[in-house]
Design an enzyme around this catalytic site. Structure first.
Site, PDB file in Angstrom:
ATOM      1  N   HIS A 226       0.812  -1.226   0.000  1.00  0.00           N
ATOM      2  CA  HIS A 226       0.000   0.000   0.000  1.00  0.00           C
ATOM      3  C   HIS A 226       0.850   1.284   0.000  1.00  0.00           C
ATOM      4  O   HIS A 226       0.743   2.081  -0.929  1.00  0.00           O
ATOM      5  CB  HIS A 226      -1.008  -0.043   1.158  1.00  0.00           C
ATOM      6  CG  HIS A 226      -1.648   1.269   1.461  1.00  0.00           C
ATOM      7  ND1 HIS A 226      -2.502   1.906   0.577  1.00  0.00           N
ATOM      8  CD2 HIS A 226      -1.537   2.103   2.530  1.00  0.00           C
ATOM      9  CE1 HIS A 226      -2.895   3.060   1.107  1.00  0.00           C
ATOM     10  NE2 HIS A 226      -2.319   3.195   2.277  1.00  0.00           N
TER      11      HIS A 226
ATOM     12  N   HIS B  23       3.863   6.881   5.430  1.00  0.00           N
ATOM     13  CA  HIS B  23       2.660   7.584   5.894  1.00  0.00           C
ATOM     14  C   HIS B  23       1.823   6.807   6.904  1.00  0.00           C
ATOM     15  O   HIS B  23       1.101   7.408   7.687  1.00  0.00           O
ATOM     16  CB  HIS B  23       1.793   8.055   4.713  1.00  0.00           C
ATOM     17  CG  HIS B  23       0.880   7.019   4.135  1.00  0.00           C
ATOM     18  ND1 HIS B  23       1.280   6.209   3.101  1.00  0.00           N
ATOM     19  CD2 HIS B  23      -0.396   6.662   4.435  1.00  0.00           C
ATOM     20  CE1 HIS B  23       0.277   5.406   2.790  1.00  0.00           C
ATOM     21  NE2 HIS B  23      -0.746   5.652   3.580  1.00  0.00           N
TER      22      HIS B  23
ATOM     23  N   GLU C 150       0.939   5.459  12.634  1.00  0.00           N
ATOM     24  CA  GLU C 150      -0.428   5.075  12.956  1.00  0.00           C
ATOM     25  C   GLU C 150      -0.559   3.562  13.193  1.00  0.00           C
ATOM     26  O   GLU C 150      -1.220   3.122  14.124  1.00  0.00           O
ATOM     27  CB  GLU C 150      -1.344   5.516  11.801  1.00  0.00           C
ATOM     28  CG  GLU C 150      -2.793   5.084  11.921  1.00  0.00           C
ATOM     29  CD  GLU C 150      -3.531   5.742  13.085  1.00  0.00           C
ATOM     30  OE1 GLU C 150      -3.042   6.763  13.584  1.00  0.00           O
ATOM     31  OE2 GLU C 150      -4.583   5.195  13.501  1.00  0.00           O
ATOM     32  N   ASP C 151       0.099   2.763  12.359  1.00  0.00           N
ATOM     33  CA  ASP C 151      -0.181   1.323  12.363  1.00  0.00           C
ATOM     34  C   ASP C 151       0.935   0.425  12.909  1.00  0.00           C
ATOM     35  O   ASP C 151       0.766  -0.786  12.965  1.00  0.00           O
ATOM     36  CB  ASP C 151      -0.501   0.844  10.932  1.00  0.00           C
ATOM     37  CG  ASP C 151      -1.806   1.422  10.423  1.00  0.00           C
ATOM     38  OD1 ASP C 151      -2.628   1.842  11.261  1.00  0.00           O
ATOM     39  OD2 ASP C 151      -1.997   1.473   9.201  1.00  0.00           O
TER      40      ASP C 151
HETATM   41 MN    MN Z   1      -2.641   4.645   3.954  1.00  0.00          MN
END
Ligand code: MN
Length: 717
Positions: A48, A72, A76-77
């Site tokens: 991704h 990016h 967050e992940d």
């Molecule tokens: Mn994304």
């Protein structure tokens, strides 16, 4: 999956100074951080961010943006932290990733108040650095491309958000290729039945008109070849979503859909754009009202192109977009076409404005302004109303010279703006400057326009304004203010007609005679009768007969025309518009400062002719129809059409000289057609918009002085 070296090669192919080591480091870092994570499709998660990075290399974004794209989702992940990103990749990239992390959790289709707050956060984050927005849009694009793998409820939510927020944002930034793709995927996910129907209809139409498309393309190519213009032409099918929204907007059924093809003609220089236009208008009849010159008047998001529609082969309407390669790039990529890396010096040489840094582009300035505006509004509901409507294209935000924001419905013009500021400003408004340039008051305002209204105490708003404005406030104020003014204009016209007739009958009358006659007609006031006469609802014979005046054609005095131009009795021409009883003869045009006469046609009104118009000879024996006209004193802020014939040498650059001079003189080209072509010369039939005879004279003189222009004349009809 794209290999590491392929990504680096892609970036270095356009950005020679790109930091290869940094790109490599980011590739490896993101791959390791996402580890064995999987996407809904079952693919490794790392595909991704890699795809997102790849999309951005198509827009030739700088290495820092590509790195940010790779990283990016890591904060967050995964276990990665902003601090770690900063220590490895530096503050610039850390700031980009931080911006992206902040907006990754925003849900933009939840409850109203939360949505407003989230949208505010989103816009705040992307307005810090336009590159954050680029990555976010590419991120959303890839997520949409793979949306089929997501369960239905989430798919609909993401699609709605895309249609409401991200697609319009991409459009606002001028990135139309991304906007269209986002819209089509979201449309398919949200309205599968409608999508299916539209797509099927498009396929049918394609089958029906298959040959015609090629035929048109072939003919166009031939014509341009004959004129030695090198151009790339391609037919372009409209996208399902744009077809669908047009149907909804205009309440059309699928069967009414016919013009689904547009042609794009790409040439090397702006000059050639006008040449193509000339050839096209010479070959096929143009559809009135469809000609738009966005080259001399670029759109707010920097879009430049010429648009026209002609009746092509087989009487098919053919839409054409004529532009240079650079203009095409801006049209497709918007903000991104402005270049983010240092290697844009070549672009600067072309002088077409694409070398403007993205951060100072018009589109981006709009975003900054929007953000400034919303930081001053602390009511989330109010903000949502403003911003979402804004994104939905339902509203336009314009600014006063002092920076005050005026929110108007989409399609509003400067007159709406003026009434929005204050009724008095509207009523006394005679002209405007938009972003520092004089433009017609009727020009539709765009987001971010700075509007300066020019007022005159002598002004009363023309009745026609009511039909051209869209805000209720403007409409009702104009109705009030013009009711009396219009009546007295018709009454003046009626008086003029009556005086002519009575004079020709060799009779005289006193105001009292007229008052009594009007009573006999069953009307209350003299002005009622005179305005009815001016409107053509009453005939002069009706009034004369109740005044006991008989017109004997044999004994009546011949009509004298020396009155023409005498200001004392002349009717003043102010705004000219189709809703008023006055219109300018399109065969000649007419501009303030030159002598004009009017020809009255009952039930229709008055056509204005310059005194030299050949057409006037036809009315020599109908003196009743001649109306004495004079330009008002407040006409100078508007523009008026004048038709001129220009003969140019058949040489490279001649047409450029014409458009250059007209542009330099701050006049607009309303229409341009190449009439005939001899071996050494072209004949151009041009309608220019100027603000008066001095302007026109200066313009024609300028044209005459140009080396490749042979002659310039005013059309006499
Ligand atoms: Mn994304």
């Amino acid at each position: 999956m794209m290999r590491q070296y392929e990504l680096v090669e892609r970036v270095t192919s356009y950005d020679h100074d790109a930091d290869e080591a940094l790109l490599n480091k980011a590739y490896v870092y993101a791959m390791k951080a996402h580890g064995s994570q999987k996407r809904a499709s079952g693919d490794p998660y790392f595909t991704h961010p890699l795809e997102v990075a790849q999309i951005l290399t198509d827009f030739k974004l700088d290495a820092a943006t590509i790195v940010a794209a790779l990283l990016h989702d890591v904060v967050e992940d995964t276990d990665a932290t902003t601090e770690e990103i900063e220590s490895i990749f530096g503050a610039d990239i850390a700031a980009l990733v931080d911006g992206l992390t902040k907006i990754s959790r925003l849900d933009l289709v939840t409850k109203e108040a939360a949505q407003a707050e989230n949208l505010r956060k989103l816009l705040l984050a992307v307005s810090q650095d336009v590159r954050v927005l680029m990555v976010k849009l590419a991120d959303r694009l890839h997520n949409m491309r793979t949306i089929d793998h997501v369960r239905e409820e989430k798919r609909k939510r993401i699609s709605q958000e895309t249609l409401d927020i991200y697609a319009p944002l991409a459009g606002r930034m001028g990135m139309h290729s991304i906007r269209e793709e986002l819209e089509d995927i979201a449309f398919r996910a949200l309205e599968p039945v409608a999508w299916e129907t539209v797509t099927r209809r498009l396929t049918e139409l394609r089958a029906e008109s298959g040959d015609i498309i090629e035929e048109i393309e072939f003919e166009l190519k031939q014509k341009l070849k004959e004129h030695k213009i090198k151009a790339t032409i391609f037919g372009r099918e409209k996208r399902p979503y744009s077809v669908w929204s047009k149907m909804e907007r205009k309440h059309l059924s699928l069967n009414q859909l016919s013009d689904i093809f547009a042609f794009r003609v790409i040439v090397a220089t702006p000059d050639e754009c006008y040449q193509v236009l000339g050839v096209v208008h010479q070959t096929w009849r143009s559809v009135p009202g469809r000609f738009k010159d966005y080259i001399s008047n670029a759109k707010q998001n920097d879009y430049k192109s010429i648009h026209t529609t002609v009746i092509g082969p087989h009487r098919k309407r053919v839409e054409l977009q004529i532009r240079t390669e650079k203009m095409d790039l801006v049209a497709e990529q918007g903000v991104a076409a402005h270049g983010f890396y240092k290697d844009i010096k070549d672009a600067a040489k072309s002088g077409e404005g694409v070398s403007v840094p993205a951060a100072t582009s018009n589109a981006y300035r709009w975003l900054r302004r929007l953000v400034d505006m919303m930081s001053s509004s602390d009511n989330p509901r109010e903000f949502l109303e403003h911003t979402r409507l804004e994104l939905f294209h339902d509203q336009v935000f314009a600014f006063t010279p002092k920076g005050d924001l005026i929110a108007l419905p989409m399609g509003a013009n400067a007159i709406d703006f003026a009434y929005s500021v204050h009724t008095d400003v509207g009523n006394s408004c005679v002209g405007c400057r938009v972003n520092g340039r004089h433009v017609p008051l009727l020009r539709v305002l765009e987001n971010g326009d700075e509007v300066e209204i020019i007022t005159s105490k002598a002004q009363t708003p023309p009745a026609a304004w009511e039909g051209t404005t869209i805000t209720g406030k403007a409409k009702s104020a104009i109705r009030r203010a013009t009711k009396l003014a219009v009546r007295s204009q018709y009454a003046g016209l009626g008086r003029e007609i009556l005086d002519h007739c009575i004079e020709r009958a060799g009779a005289r009358y006193t105001p009292k005679d007229l008052e009594q006659a009007v009573k006999r007609l069953g009307l209350k006031e003299v002005d009622d009768a005179l305005s009815a006469l001016g409107r053509g609802e009453l005939s002069s014979v009706d009034i004369l007969s109740v005044m006991d005046i008989v017109v004997d054609e044999k004994t009546s005095k011949p009509f004298t025309r020396q009155k023409v131009g005498e200001k004392s009795t002349a009717i003043e021409v102010r705004g000219v518009d189709k809703n008023l009883p006055l219109k300018i003869d399109p065969a000649t045009g007419a501009v303030p400062g030159e002598r004009i006469v009017g020809i009255f046609t009952p039930g229709e009104g008055i056509t204005i002719y310059p005194i030299f118009a050949q057409k006037l000879q036809e009315f020599e024996d109908q003196p009743d129809r001649w109306i004495d006209l004079a330009w008002g004193t407040d006409v100078s802020e508007k523009t008026y059409p004048a038709r001129i014939q220009v003969v140019i040498h058949n040489e490279v650059g001649a047409l450029a000289q014409v458009t250059q001079v007209i542009g330099d003189m701050h006049a607009n080209i309303e229409n341009l057609a190449m009439v005939t072509r001899e071996r050494d010369f072209y004949d151009l039939d041009i309608v220019v918009e100027v603000n008066g005879i001095k302007h026109l004279t200066r313009l024609m003189k300028g044209l005459k002085n140009a080396s490749l222009i042979s002659s310039v004349e005013r059309k006499e009809g």
